[in-house]
Write an enzyme that holds these catalytic residues in place. Sequence first.
Site, PDB file in Angstrom:
ATOM      1  CD1 TRP A  28       0.295   0.462   3.360  1.00 23.02           C
ATOM      2  CD2 TRP A  28      -0.216  -1.699   3.026  1.00 23.02           C
ATOM      3  NE1 TRP A  28       0.779  -0.245   4.418  1.00 23.02           N
ATOM      4  CE2 TRP A  28       0.479  -1.583   4.254  1.00 23.02           C
ATOM      5  CE3 TRP A  28      -0.643  -2.969   2.606  1.00 23.02           C
ATOM      6  CZ2 TRP A  28       0.768  -2.685   5.057  1.00 23.02           C
ATOM      7  CZ3 TRP A  28      -0.357  -4.061   3.410  1.00 23.02           C
ATOM      8  CH2 TRP A  28       0.337  -3.915   4.611  1.00 23.02           C
ATOM      9  NE  ARG A  29       4.583   2.307   4.514  1.00 19.95           N
ATOM     10  CZ  ARG A  29       5.248   1.936   5.579  1.00 19.95           C
ATOM     11  NH1 ARG A  29       6.437   1.418   5.472  1.00 19.95           N
ATOM     12  NH2 ARG A  29       4.707   2.103   6.782  1.00 19.95           N
ATOM     13  CD  GLU A  74      -3.658   2.923   7.193  1.00 18.54           C
ATOM     14  OE1 GLU A  74      -3.758   2.497   8.356  1.00 18.54           O
ATOM     15  OE2 GLU A  74      -2.567   3.233   6.674  1.00 18.54           O
ATOM     16  CE1 TYR A 132      -3.799   5.506  12.020  1.00 16.01           C
ATOM     17  CE2 TYR A 132      -5.239   3.869  11.006  1.00 16.01           C
ATOM     18  CZ  TYR A 132      -3.997   4.455  11.132  1.00 16.01           C
ATOM     19  OH  TYR A 132      -2.956   4.018  10.366  1.00 16.01           O
ATOM     20  CG  ASP A 179      -1.619   3.501  14.513  1.00 23.06           C
ATOM     21  OD1 ASP A 179      -0.736   4.214  15.037  1.00 23.06           O
ATOM     22  OD2 ASP A 179      -1.358   2.563  13.729  1.00 23.06           O
ATOM     23  CB  CYS A 238      16.094   4.001  23.095  1.00 23.39           C
ATOM     24  SG  CYS A 238      14.485   3.677  23.837  1.00 23.39           S
ATOM     25  CB  CYS A 265      12.441  10.591  23.546  1.00 25.58           C
ATOM     26  SG  CYS A 265      11.376   9.390  24.352  1.00 25.58           S
TER      27      CYS A 265
HETATM   28  N1  ADE Z   1      -0.395   0.117  10.546  1.00 23.88           N
HETATM   29  C1  ADE Z   1      -1.446   0.935  10.321  1.00 23.88           C
HETATM   30  N2  ADE Z   1      -1.301   1.614   9.187  1.00 23.88           N
HETATM   31  C2  ADE Z   1      -0.134   1.212   8.639  1.00 23.88           C
HETATM   32  C3  ADE Z   1       0.570   1.532   7.459  1.00 23.88           C
HETATM   33  N3  ADE Z   1       0.060   2.401   6.592  1.00 23.88           N
HETATM   34  N4  ADE Z   1       1.739   0.922   7.237  1.00 23.88           N
HETATM   35  C4  ADE Z   1       2.221   0.033   8.121  1.00 23.88           C
HETATM   36  N5  ADE Z   1       1.621  -0.307   9.238  1.00 23.88           N
HETATM   37  C5  ADE Z   1       0.432   0.262   9.508  1.00 23.88           C
END
Ligand code: ADE
Length: 340
Positions: free
Chosen positions: A22-23, A35, A118, A136, A196, A205
């Site tokens: 989805w990227r 999502e 979200y 989230d 970390c 942080c």
């Molecule tokens: N968890 C929720 N949304 C996400 C995303 N777009 N990519 C990776 N992990 C996720």
Amino acid sequence: MKKNDIKKLLQWYQENKRDLPWRHTKDAYKIWISETMLQQTRVDTVIPYYERFLKTVPSIKALANVREDILLKLWEGLGYYSRARNLQKAAKMLQNNGLNFLPPIKEELQSLPGIGPYTVGAILSIAYDIPEPAIDGNVLRVLSRVFEEKEEILKPKVRIKYTLILKKLMKNEIPSLFTQSFIELGALVCTKNPLCEECPLRSCCQAYKHHTVLDYPVKKIKKEKPVLLKTVLIFEYHQTFLIRKRKETGLLANLYEFWTLDFPLNDNDVQEYLENENISFNKIKNLGEVIHIFSHQKWIIKVYSVSLNKKIKEELFVTEKDLLEKYSLPTVFQKAWKLL
Ligand code: ADE
């Protein structure tokens, strides 16, 4: 957290992000599906479901029109089936309004079933590059540590507070990268066992500074889930198996199951039970136990196979092939099936 910290985070994201299907898209429909699947389900699990889903249901129109049994079969194993039903409800609403796409408008997205704050933020920021925060569990974990948040993170006022903070920080950044970089940091670095030393936000942080990282996020102590003891009988007749459609409401509504009893039966009790029910059988085999945890309850199930002398009237018997390919059998019953 300052502009420079965000720069470091974005830089880190560019260098470390996972290559996820989805990227590779800006299509809001695909982002919405991803999502929705990613709520309550791990990335590794989601990937094959996401790809298969989009092959069969490639658009809002297709989603509005897909048969419910096909939809549920595509969702089989992901759990929380109301997510799939809400997707379809929302697609139907959009179609009824003459829309073949998700509108890039917060109020309109919010009014769709299954789309909470979200998901609104994720769709707007990731697909449309509109600066709307998406918070989230991953993101909340990061923020709770950066700010040493003393309140329970699930309180609405905490979400509101961080929505405002993120909204300010998002200004002049690319929203899709901003949102995903927080999600990714929460998934890869700011985890339960945080790394970390690798974190691009460690200089701002507060929890890192005070060595309190593991004290955050603050969570309410969860109540123990009720444990339900059950029995599943897998009836077999000449290589066909009895399945039933579950009730239209409640847990796993409308999905298929084996013959399931809301009480445990020991080996000796099974025989007596079958005789009482006038079910004529050849052989009973104890297959062992299945434990399955749902969001609000835990099932401990005794599983038996029962080979029958004749079919039970008015019940559905299907072949193994059909059972696996045509009917949506929730994971809890898949686990029972695997014992066979
Ligand atoms: N968890 C929720 N949304 C996400 C995303 N777009 N990519 C990776 N992990 C996720």
